[in-house]
Design a protein around this motif. Sequence first.
Motif, PDB file in Angstrom:
ATOM      1  N   GLU A   1       0.861  -1.180   0.000  1.00 33.48           N
ATOM      2  CA  GLU A   1       0.000   0.000   0.000  1.00 33.48           C
ATOM      3  C   GLU A   1       0.902   1.236   0.000  1.00 33.48           C
ATOM      4  OE1 GLU A   1      -3.708   0.435   2.619  1.00 33.48           O
ATOM      5  OE2 GLU A   1      -2.263   1.798   3.585  1.00 33.48           O
ATOM      6  N   TYR A   2       0.895   1.974  -1.084  1.00 39.95           N
ATOM      7  CA  TYR A   2       1.705   3.180  -1.211  1.00 39.95           C
ATOM      8  C   TYR A   2       3.168   2.929  -0.825  1.00 39.95           C
ATOM      9  CZ  TYR A   2      -2.676   5.825  -1.592  1.00 39.95           C
ATOM     10  OH  TYR A   2      -3.889   6.319  -1.995  1.00 39.95           O
ATOM     11  N   GLY A   3       3.705   1.800  -1.244  1.00 36.43           N
ATOM     12  CA  GLY A   3       5.096   1.481  -0.968  1.00 36.43           C
ATOM     13  C   GLY A   3       5.356   0.865   0.393  1.00 36.43           C
ATOM     14  N   HIS A   4       4.320   0.721   1.218  1.00 38.68           N
ATOM     15  CA  HIS A   4       4.462   0.072   2.516  1.00 38.68           C
ATOM     16  C   HIS A   4       3.992  -1.377   2.395  1.00 38.68           C
ATOM     17  CE1 HIS A   4       3.966   4.388   3.135  1.00 38.68           C
ATOM     18  NE2 HIS A   4       4.689   4.267   4.250  1.00 38.68           N
ATOM     19  N   ARG A   5       4.536  -2.236   3.223  1.00 36.15           N
ATOM     20  CA  ARG A   5       4.209  -3.674   3.149  1.00 36.15           C
ATOM     21  C   ARG A   5       3.554  -4.105   4.462  1.00 36.15           C
ATOM     22  NH1 ARG A   5      10.059  -5.672   2.311  1.00 36.15           N
ATOM     23  NH2 ARG A   5       9.147  -7.747   1.976  1.00 36.15           N
ATOM     24  N   PHE A   6       2.508  -4.910   4.322  1.00 35.30           N
ATOM     25  CA  PHE A   6       1.756  -5.357   5.505  1.00 35.30           C
ATOM     26  C   PHE A   6       1.385  -6.827   5.370  1.00 35.30           C
ATOM     27  CE2 PHE A   6       0.552  -0.792   5.079  1.00 35.30           C
ATOM     28  CZ  PHE A   6       1.206  -0.341   6.218  1.00 35.30           C
ATOM     29  N   LEU A   7       1.178  -7.446   6.534  1.00 33.06           N
ATOM     30  CA  LEU A   7       0.721  -8.826   6.583  1.00 33.06           C
ATOM     31  C   LEU A   7      -0.776  -8.850   6.881  1.00 33.06           C
ATOM     32  CD1 LEU A   7       3.615 -10.450   8.659  1.00 33.06           C
ATOM     33  CD2 LEU A   7       3.254 -10.596   6.184  1.00 33.06           C
ATOM     34  N   VAL A   8      -1.521  -9.632   6.124  1.00 34.42           N
ATOM     35  CA  VAL A   8      -2.962  -9.779   6.352  1.00 34.42           C
ATOM     36  C   VAL A   8      -3.275 -11.254   6.576  1.00 34.42           C
ATOM     37  CG1 VAL A   8      -3.619  -7.717   5.064  1.00 34.42           C
ATOM     38  CG2 VAL A   8      -3.424  -9.910   3.860  1.00 34.42           C
ATOM     39  N   ASN A   9      -4.372 -11.474   7.274  1.00 30.89           N
ATOM     40  CA  ASN A   9      -4.832 -12.836   7.584  1.00 30.89           C
ATOM     41  C   ASN A   9      -6.334 -12.861   7.345  1.00 30.89           C
ATOM     42  OD1 ASN A   9      -6.082 -14.921   9.382  1.00 30.89           O
ATOM     43  ND2 ASN A   9      -3.954 -15.396   9.826  1.00 30.89           N
ATOM     44  N   PHE A  10      -6.792 -13.804   6.534  1.00 27.52           N
ATOM     45  CA  PHE A  10      -8.201 -13.824   6.130  1.00 27.52           C
ATOM     46  C   PHE A  10      -9.066 -14.748   6.973  1.00 27.52           C
ATOM     47  CE2 PHE A  10      -5.699 -12.934   2.279  1.00 27.52           C
ATOM     48  CZ  PHE A  10      -6.190 -11.664   1.996  1.00 27.52           C
ATOM     49  N   GLU A  11      -8.463 -15.565   7.835  1.00 30.10           N
ATOM     50  CA  GLU A  11      -9.217 -16.634   8.472  1.00 30.10           C
ATOM     51  C   GLU A  11      -9.353 -16.508   9.978  1.00 30.10           C
ATOM     52  OE1 GLU A  11      -7.791 -20.490   6.278  1.00 30.10           O
ATOM     53  OE2 GLU A  11      -6.341 -18.847   5.988  1.00 30.10           O
ATOM     54  N   ASP A  12      -8.377 -15.927  10.644  1.00 32.42           N
ATOM     55  CA  ASP A  12      -8.306 -16.051  12.097  1.00 32.42           C
ATOM     56  C   ASP A  12      -9.151 -15.037  12.857  1.00 32.42           C
ATOM     57  OD1 ASP A  12      -6.595 -18.072  11.558  1.00 32.42           O
ATOM     58  OD2 ASP A  12      -4.783 -17.086  12.282  1.00 32.42           O
TER      59      ASP A  12
END
Length: 735
Positions: A521-532
């Motif tokens: 996102e706009y050059g930033h990196r993130f971790l997402v989790n769809f299940e927990d």
Amino acid sequence: MSDHLFFASAPKHLGSLLAEELTRLGMAEATETRGGARFSGRIEDGYRACLWSRIANRILLPLAQVSLGGPDEIRDSALKIPWEEHLAPERTFAIQFDGQLEGVTHPHFAILQVKDAIADRFNRLYGRRPSVDPESPDLRIHLYGNCDTLAFSLDLSGESLHQRGYREAGFAAPLKENLAAALLLRAGWPEIAAEGGSLIDPMCGSGTLVIEGALIAADIAPGLLRKRFGFHGWIQHDELAWQRLLAEARLRRTAGLKRLGALRGYDIDPNAIRASLHHLKRAGLAGLAHFECRELADCRPGREEDEGLVIVNPPYGERLGANEDLGQLYARLGMLLRERFLGWRAAVLTANPELGKRLGLRATRIHSLYNGPIECRLLSFQVEPRYFISHLPRPLPPAERSPGATMLANRLKKNLRALRQWREREGIDCLRLYDADLPEYALAIDLYEGDRRFVHVQEYAAPPSIDPKQARRRLREALGLIPEVLEVPCEQVFLKVRRPQKGRAQYERLAQTRRFHEVAEYGHRFLVNFEDYLDTGLFLNHREVRRLIGALAAGKRFLNLFAYTGTATVYAAKGGAVSTTTVDLSRTYLNWAARNLELNGIQGPNHRLIQADCLRWIESMFGRCRFDLIFLDPPSFSTSKRMQGTLDIQRDHVAIIQSTMRLLEPGGRLIFSNNLRRFRLDLEGLAPFEVSDISAQTLPRDFARNPRLHHCWVIQHPGPPPHWMDRGDDEVRHA
């Protein structure tokens, strides 16, 4: 004494199981019949059934059965029975009537007629009669009426046999003990236990299933704890025979306890766990089963190599309140089984077989039974991949879709085309693609394109005016076409139900897969989790607020309150903040925030992560430190066992902002945000401060269809307005 014909009553639909049990106990000619099972044997066999039957409600010794010409013949028929062979004048009795008799509109009439007949017979023989004691009689007499036939029996059991003696009065329980035992027998627990298997109940309540499982596995007679049975006040009672049965049962118990396997019960309610431990102790099994307060997502085998049976009686709606809640619960339970208990067997009792489909498992057996007045199904499973089924329906061919589904498919394609170039130009992997654009399909659909393409679907709770069946049909249509239209595999589409969260619901994990995916996102990196969890770890509607924080952070000391996964902290640090402080109550979210910081190369002592109740932490910092830039994004409603009181953002926002402003440097900026749709900022309560509404400037393009989802203000101490507020809206958006 010669053989007698006995009748054992059972809960509805359990007569065949009871007959099988009686046969295993050595009863001759055990046969299912209306309301239970019949068997023949000596009086000692009747005693054995009382002591050992896990299914029966009562063991009755029939005395007579008569055909009546009318209700006035009840008394005469009862007079002919030799009651003196069963009851002494100095003892007490009580009468119970079940069934229906022609011409009898109230059971009390039949009971009174029989009572008078017994009194008359004893008065004639002895000049005195036994007394009636409805609470604790020496002998219970049972009447059963069927049309014009009346059956007289002695109740050898006394109190119902489901009352084992380990559960105290006052503890509510969703299952009677004999029904719990029936579920375990239907699920194959005796065979699993004999092979050394484990038993787990992830929603154990007051512990009935686990304790009954222990009694079965250890070969413990369910009636061994009871102090008294109905036959103890019978004048023909054979005490020697009874003592022989007790001695045998005690020996079997001692031997069985040595081979008892692992039994575990979990529940999110600490009061339930306390009740379970109390009942376990009363059952004489203290330390032989494990009970622990855990969320469903935390349940797992005791050891990795364990196998056995997972058995659960999920709530029927009383604790959760709505079918949509229950659907999510079943989906979470199914995911838990598939991920943690591969190779196990499972059994789920449900009052709604449709909910069973949300488990994502194909049942190998289904049994009908009743839990009190509620008709239920016991679904039995083998947790193996060949029985796994998708939680999403098969997509319908375009020719078979309803007009509404076709409109939804077209809208998704249109939105995707309209946002594609903007998303690629801005470097955004995640966007809100659809937000209830069509009122009939009340969904929020988010597209995530990082290492792979995922779709996160949130269903808004339908208002009471919407037909639930119609809402479910539309949801099935939507879930069927989303994978096709967006070119995403079904297993990469995740459904959640969005509704106002109360109590601890907002903290509860839905699963514990720990599967994370990286997005940009706009050059930033993130971790997402769809299940927990209910949310993915990245609030998409805060995208422009995060960007603004990054633009304002250079040279500033930044504070992130209610920080969640620390995404705003990443922007501040990358924007040049000299220090960042990230505060949240949840250790899980702080660990997630730490991973996000590390992913973006942000390390060092100037970036602190603090686990604390934010409101108490703010108070503790008065006079100790100040910040130049603060992001305050509290939940709409929150409570936790680690939190002092509750938080209601509409009620409490003035006090929270006033406290937070005490940590803000003169000339500093507090950015306050929330997503409560009906939120109203109390400007009068915040009169001492300069308040600027920047909701419109910070509303992301992909959320423009539903601006009520986003509220944001800049709040400062009194003084000249900051120079950045003089810029145009577009400059603020892209600062």
